[in-house]
Motif scaffolding. Structure first.
Motif, mmCIF file in Angstrom:
data_model
loop_
_atom_site.group_PDB
_atom_site.id
_atom_site.type_symbol
_atom_site.label_atom_id
_atom_site.label_comp_id
_atom_site.label_asym_id
_atom_site.label_seq_id
_atom_site.Cartn_x
_atom_site.Cartn_y
_atom_site.Cartn_z
ATOM 1 N N SER A 68 0.846 -1.186 0.000
ATOM 2 C CA SER A 68 0.000 0.000 0.000
ATOM 3 C C SER A 68 0.887 1.243 0.000
ATOM 4 C CB SER A 68 -0.893 0.008 1.248
ATOM 5 O OG SER A 68 -1.415 1.287 1.502
ATOM 6 N N THR A 77 0.058 4.029 1.619
ATOM 7 C CA THR A 77 -0.187 4.847 2.814
ATOM 8 C C THR A 77 0.852 4.602 3.908
ATOM 9 O OG1 THR A 77 -1.826 5.499 4.466
ATOM 10 C CG2 THR A 77 -1.719 3.159 3.925
ATOM 11 N N GLN A 115 -3.922 4.537 10.769
ATOM 12 C CA GLN A 115 -5.377 4.608 10.838
ATOM 13 C C GLN A 115 -6.012 4.114 9.546
ATOM 14 O OE1 GLN A 115 -7.127 5.061 13.576
ATOM 15 N NE2 GLN A 115 -5.201 5.351 14.694
ATOM 16 N N ASP A 116 -5.312 4.280 8.423
ATOM 17 C CA ASP A 116 -5.796 3.707 7.158
ATOM 18 C C ASP A 116 -5.796 2.186 7.244
ATOM 19 O OD1 ASP A 116 -6.092 6.237 6.108
ATOM 20 O OD2 ASP A 116 -4.191 6.191 5.005
ATOM 21 N N SER A 158 -8.802 0.717 8.726
ATOM 22 C CA SER A 158 -10.058 0.929 8.003
ATOM 23 C C SER A 158 -10.138 0.010 6.789
ATOM 24 C CB SER A 158 -10.167 2.394 7.558
ATOM 25 O OG SER A 158 -11.231 2.560 6.645
ATOM 26 N N LYS A 188 -12.538 -0.226 4.647
ATOM 27 C CA LYS A 188 -13.073 0.536 3.515
ATOM 28 C C LYS A 188 -11.970 1.318 2.811
ATOM 29 C CE LYS A 188 -16.742 3.876 2.375
ATOM 30 N NZ LYS A 188 -15.913 4.941 1.764
ATOM 31 N N THR A 189 -11.140 2.005 3.578
ATOM 32 C CA THR A 189 -10.053 2.803 3.004
ATOM 33 C C THR A 189 -9.081 1.932 2.224
ATOM 34 O OG1 THR A 189 -10.193 4.427 4.786
ATOM 35 C CG2 THR A 189 -8.115 4.330 3.566
ATOM 36 N N GLU A 209 -10.607 0.375 -1.033
ATOM 37 C CA GLU A 209 -10.707 1.358 -2.116
ATOM 38 C C GLU A 209 -9.350 1.598 -2.768
ATOM 39 O OE1 GLU A 209 -12.484 4.778 -0.299
ATOM 40 O OE2 GLU A 209 -14.525 3.947 -0.398
ATOM 41 N N GLU A 210 -8.292 1.680 -1.960
ATOM 42 C CA GLU A 210 -6.951 1.878 -2.530
ATOM 43 C C GLU A 210 -6.537 0.685 -3.379
ATOM 44 O OE1 GLU A 210 -2.227 2.390 -1.412
ATOM 45 O OE2 GLU A 210 -3.653 1.977 0.188
ATOM 46 N N TRP A 267 -6.706 -7.319 3.734
ATOM 47 C CA TRP A 267 -7.802 -6.470 3.252
ATOM 48 C C TRP A 267 -8.437 -7.047 1.995
ATOM 49 C CZ3 TRP A 267 -2.989 -3.473 3.992
ATOM 50 C CH2 TRP A 267 -2.869 -3.026 5.317
#
Length: 376
Positions: A122, A124, A128-129, A132, A134-135, A138-139, A162
Motif C-alpha cells: 500500500s 499509505t 489509521q488507514d 479501516s 473501507k479505506t 478502495e486503494e 484487506w
C-alpha cells in the motif's frame, strides 16, 4: 520457571525440550500444542506475559501471531467456497466489481489467495488507514499490479488481509473476522480472534520485539519493485501492543490467539471424523491444491502456495509430511495441519525473532513431536 500443562507420556521429550527453551533464555513466554480431533495430545505453556517478567503466561494467554493469521483467513475463505459463496476459479471482479480495472480484470480468487495479484503493498503511511477496511479496499481496488498477475507470486504480507476480507464482505455482508467467529470460531470453541473484543483484553500478552541490531540486516544485492512495495507503510512493530491494533481486523497480520486454539482449529480441519470436520474432503483438496511454485518475488525463496496456505514442499518447516499445510508468522509463531497423521500443531510466543521464514524454536519442537509420534 515450571512448565505448565499436560502431554501424553509418549511426548515427554517435547515437554523437556520446551522446558529447555525457557531455561536457556530463548523465551520470555510461549505455548505449544498438538491436537487430534479437537483434543489435546500436547498442551504446554510457560514463562511470562510481559517483558519485565511480572505476569505469568497462562493457558489462555493471547498473543499477536502476525501472518499465522493468514492460515485462519484461508480456512475461512475455504468455508465460503464450500458454501458456494466463492469459487476459486472465478474472477475477483465477479464479487467485487470495482476491483476489475487497471490490469486486474482477469485476477481470479485463487490468484489473489496465492499472492499472484501483484498488489503486495500500500502507498499509505497512516496506521489509521490500515485499521479501516473501507479505506484499504478502495486503494487496492484502484491499484495497478506491479507484475503481470498469474505469472509469479510475491508475498502480500499486509494486503492479503484487506483483499480477503473484502471478498468475504462482498459475499456475506460480514467482515472476515466476524464470518470466521460466527461460522468457525464460536461454534467450535476455537480460542482465536481476528478483531479482539475488549472483554478479552485482560488475556493479552506483551509482544517483545527483537533487538534493533537484528533489524539491521544487510540490504539485498537486488531489491525489486515487489520488495519495495512490501517495505512501505507504518512501523507496526511499535504499534502491536496497542488496543487499537488488537481491535482492528487485519486478517493478514493481527490475529490474537494461543497455541491450543490454533492447534485445535487445524485438528478439526484434518480430522477423519465426519462429525467433527470443519470442511469436507473436497474443499480440503481444492484449498491445498498447488496454485504456484516459484521463487517468491518478496520472500526470495522457492515457495509452494495453495489457496492461501504455505505447502510443506521441502518437508522442513512443518515436519516430514509433504502434504502438511498452514502458515507461519513474523517473529516465530506457526500453525499447521497434518492430513496424514490427522493432527493440528501450533507454537505461539511473545519473544520475537527477526524472521519471515521458519523459527528455530518451532522447528525444534515440531521435529521432536514427530520423533515422538513415530515411536513404536
Amino acid at each position: 520457571m515450571k512448565i505448565q500443562g499436560n502431554c501424553d507420556h509418549k511426548f515427554t521429550e517435547v515437554k523437556e525440550l520446551f522446558e529447555s527453551l525457557h531455561s536457556s533464555g530463548r523465551e520470555v513466554g510461549s505455548s505449544f500444542a498438538v491436537y487430534k480431533d479437537g483434543k489435546a495430545i500436547v498442551d504446554i505453556w510457560g514463562g511470562y506475559a510481559d517483558k519485565q517478567k511480572t505476569k505469568t503466561w497462562e493457558q489462555d494467554s493471547l498473543a499477536t501471531v502476525w501472518s499465522t493469521t493468514k492460515g485462519v483467513a484461508a480456512i475461512t475463505c475455504a468455508l465460503a467456497v464450500e458454501k458456494g459463496l466463492l469459487d476459486y476459479e472465478e474472477k475477483v471482479s465477479h464479487y467485487w466489481p470495482e476491483f476489475g480495472c487497471n490490469g486486474k480484470e482477469d485476477i481470479t480468487v485463487e490468484m489473489l489467495l496465492s499472492h499472484q495479484s501483484g498488489i503486495c503493498g500500500s502507498a499509505t503511511n497512516e496506521v489509521q488507514d490500515y485499521y479501516s477496511q473501507k479505506t484499504m479496499a478502495e486503494e487496492l481496488a484502484a491499484m495497478k499490479p506491479i507484475w503481470e498477475p498469474g505469472t509469479a507470486s510475491g508475498y502480500h504480507s499486509m494486503t492479503y488481509g484487506w483483499l480477503t476480507s473484502e471478498l468475504i464482505i462482498r459475499v456475506t455482508g460480514k467482515t472476515l473476522g466476524t464470518f470466521y467467529a460466527d461460522e468457525i470460531g464460536n461454534p467450535n470453541e476455537i480460542d482465536f480472534f481476528i478483531g479482539l473484543p475488549e472483554t478479552e483484553e485482560k488475556r493479552v500478552v506483551e509482544m517483545v520485539p527483537f533487538p534493533k541490531e537484528e533489524n539491521q540486516s544487510e540490504e539485498p544485492a537486488e531489491i525489486n519493485d515487489a520488495k519495495r512495495a512490501v517495505r512501505r507503510g507504518p512501523n507496526l512493530i511499535n504499534l502491536q501492543n496497542s488496543r487499537d491494533w488488537r481491535a482492528a481486523e487485519i486478517p493478514s497480520a493481527n490475529g490474537q490467539g494461543c497455541a491450543s486454539g490454533l492447534a485445535k482449529l487445524y485438528s478439526l480441519v484434518v480430522s477423519n471424523d465426519p462429525s467433527l470436520k470443519i470442511l469436507n474432503e473436497e474443499t480440503i483438496t481444492k484449498m491445498t491444491k498447488e496454485r504456484i511454485t516459484n521463487r517468491d518475488l518478496v520472500l526470495d525463496v522457492v515457495t509452494r502456495w495453495g489457496a492461501g496456505f504455505i505447502m510443506n514442499m521441502h518437508k522442513v518447516i512443518y515436519g516430514p509430511i509433504e502434504g502438511s499445510f498452514g502458515h507461519s508468522g513474523w517473529g516465530g509463531s506457526c500453525a499447521f495441519g497434518d492430513p496424514e497423521n490427522n493432527i493440528g500443531v501450533s507454537y505461539v510466543m511473545n519473544q520475537m525473532k527477526n524472521n519471515f521464514a521458519a523459527d528455530g524454536r518451532s522447528l525444534e519442537l515440531i521435529n521432536a513431536t514427530y520423533k515422538c509420534l513415530n515411536k513404536e
